[in-house]
Write an enzyme that holds these catalytic residues in place. Structure first.
Site, PDB file in Angstrom:
ATOM      1  N   GLY A  56       0.816  -1.198   0.000  1.00  0.00           N
ATOM      2  CA  GLY A  56       0.000   0.000   0.000  1.00  0.00           C
ATOM      3  C   GLY A  56       0.846   1.242   0.000  1.00  0.00           C
ATOM      4  O   GLY A  56       2.075   1.198   0.186  1.00  0.00           O
ATOM      5  N   LYS A  62      -0.082   0.031   6.852  1.00  0.00           N
ATOM      6  CA  LYS A  62       0.628  -1.252   6.835  1.00  0.00           C
ATOM      7  C   LYS A  62       1.152  -1.622   8.222  1.00  0.00           C
ATOM      8  O   LYS A  62       1.033  -2.774   8.656  1.00  0.00           O
ATOM      9  CB  LYS A  62       1.786  -1.190   5.829  1.00  0.00           C
ATOM     10  CG  LYS A  62       1.340  -0.924   4.397  1.00  0.00           C
ATOM     11  CD  LYS A  62       2.513  -0.884   3.434  1.00  0.00           C
ATOM     12  CE  LYS A  62       3.493   0.211   3.774  1.00  0.00           C
ATOM     13  NZ  LYS A  62       2.891   1.571   3.699  1.00  0.00           N
ATOM     14  N   GLU A 132       6.078  -6.486   5.396  1.00  0.00           N
ATOM     15  CA  GLU A 132       5.675  -5.140   4.989  1.00  0.00           C
ATOM     16  C   GLU A 132       6.328  -4.828   3.649  1.00  0.00           C
ATOM     17  O   GLU A 132       7.539  -4.718   3.542  1.00  0.00           O
ATOM     18  CB  GLU A 132       6.112  -4.121   6.043  1.00  0.00           C
ATOM     19  CG  GLU A 132       5.620  -2.711   5.757  1.00  0.00           C
ATOM     20  CD  GLU A 132       5.984  -1.739   6.862  1.00  0.00           C
ATOM     21  OE1 GLU A 132       5.488  -0.602   6.838  1.00  0.00           O
ATOM     22  OE2 GLU A 132       6.775  -2.125   7.756  1.00  0.00           O
ATOM     23  N   MET A 194       0.193  14.031  10.270  1.00  0.00           N
ATOM     24  CA  MET A 194      -0.043  13.748  11.687  1.00  0.00           C
ATOM     25  C   MET A 194       1.136  13.003  12.324  1.00  0.00           C
ATOM     26  O   MET A 194       1.471  13.251  13.485  1.00  0.00           O
ATOM     27  CB  MET A 194      -1.324  12.937  11.852  1.00  0.00           C
ATOM     28  CG  MET A 194      -2.588  13.716  11.525  1.00  0.00           C
ATOM     29  SD  MET A 194      -4.074  12.679  11.586  1.00  0.00           S
ATOM     30  CE  MET A 194      -4.067  12.173  13.292  1.00  0.00           C
TER      31      MET A 194
END
Length: 264
Positions: A56, A62, A132, A194
């Protein structure tokens, strides 16, 4: 006078050095070719093991996905080796690439390819390995984006592609399932702001948009490159609570081969 002994010595040497089958000659060239973990060598080992890659965009969730499954019995989790990309004997190729992709793109992606190859080939000790990203997305998404955006010269792109093609032909980097966390670039951009990782502060929305479109071309449309495994798509624009619910709902489809019915 020396001709006959020389011929005799050469004949013996050729017979001695002639390559034999790997089974009968562990030190021969043939045996060395099979030193890599090829399919036949790992056939029995992989019968009861599977490798799942979580793919992704940047900030697609992830890490959250891997953390959710990390405490599950019989699962080993391999996170993306970002710390290595940030510190190679005191150098930070990841940060350099984000600052000047034209100069440092090849440097970073060469090291990414090496470290991801290490992830794929290290011995698997548990039935399920959750990774990942993968060496496949490194090439098909991130290298491709550098080239398409004009930030990687064609010669660099060709060299990296040649290395990748050799790896796929000669080393077992196969995977059994791709979990694609599908997000909008806008959601990823908000999450990036963020979490405030130092290297990511310079990432613009346009970069995330380009990565998103390459993932879609590769895993959804199938129009870009070969897809290395079946794909399970999970919509990942939701908040944390909803994402944890979705991971739980898809637990069996992700972890149990018999439950991976990924059709419509």
């Amino acid at each position: 006078m020396l001709l006959r002994p020389l011929r005799s010595w050469a004949s013996r040497a050729l017979r001695r050095d002639r390559p034999r089958s790997p089974a009968s000659s562990p030190g021969s060239l043939g045996a060395q070719r099979w030193a890599w973990p090829r399919d036949k060598d790992r056939e029995n080992e992989k019968e009861k093991k599977s490798v799942i890659c979580v793919e992704g965009n940047i900030a697609s969730g992830k890490t959250t996905c891997l953390e959710f499954f990390s405490n599950t019995t019989d699962i080993e989790v391999l996170t993306e080796p970002v710390p290595k990309w940030r510190n190679v004997r005191g150098h930070n190729p990841l940060g350099l690439m984000y600052q000047d992709a034209c100069r440092w793109g090849l440097t970073l992606q060469t090291y990414v390819q090496l470290t991801m190859l290490d992830q794929h080939t290290r011995p698997q000790t548990l039935p399920v390995r959750l990774m990942e990203r993968s060496i496949h997305s490194a090439r098909y998404v991130f290298v491709e984006n550098l080239y398409r955006s004009g930030k990687m010269p064609e010669v660099d792109y060709v060299v990296l592609s040649e290395w990748f093609d050799w790896i796929v032909r000669n080393i077992d980097v196969s995977i059994d399932l791709i979990v694609y966390l599908q997000t909008t670039p806008e959601t990823c951009y908000q999450r990036l702001k963020m979490r405030c990782r130092e290297e990511e502060k310079v990432i613009p929305l346009e970069y995330l948009d380009a990565i998103h479109h390459l993932y879609e071309e590769w895993l959804i449309k199938g129009s870009l490159f070969p897809v290395a495994a079946p794909v399970l798509v999970i919509e990942a624009d939701h908040d944390m609570e909803k994402m944890l619910e979705l991971f739980e709902q898809n637990r069996h489809r992700i972890l149990i081969p018999e439950d991976r019915k990924l059709g419509p």
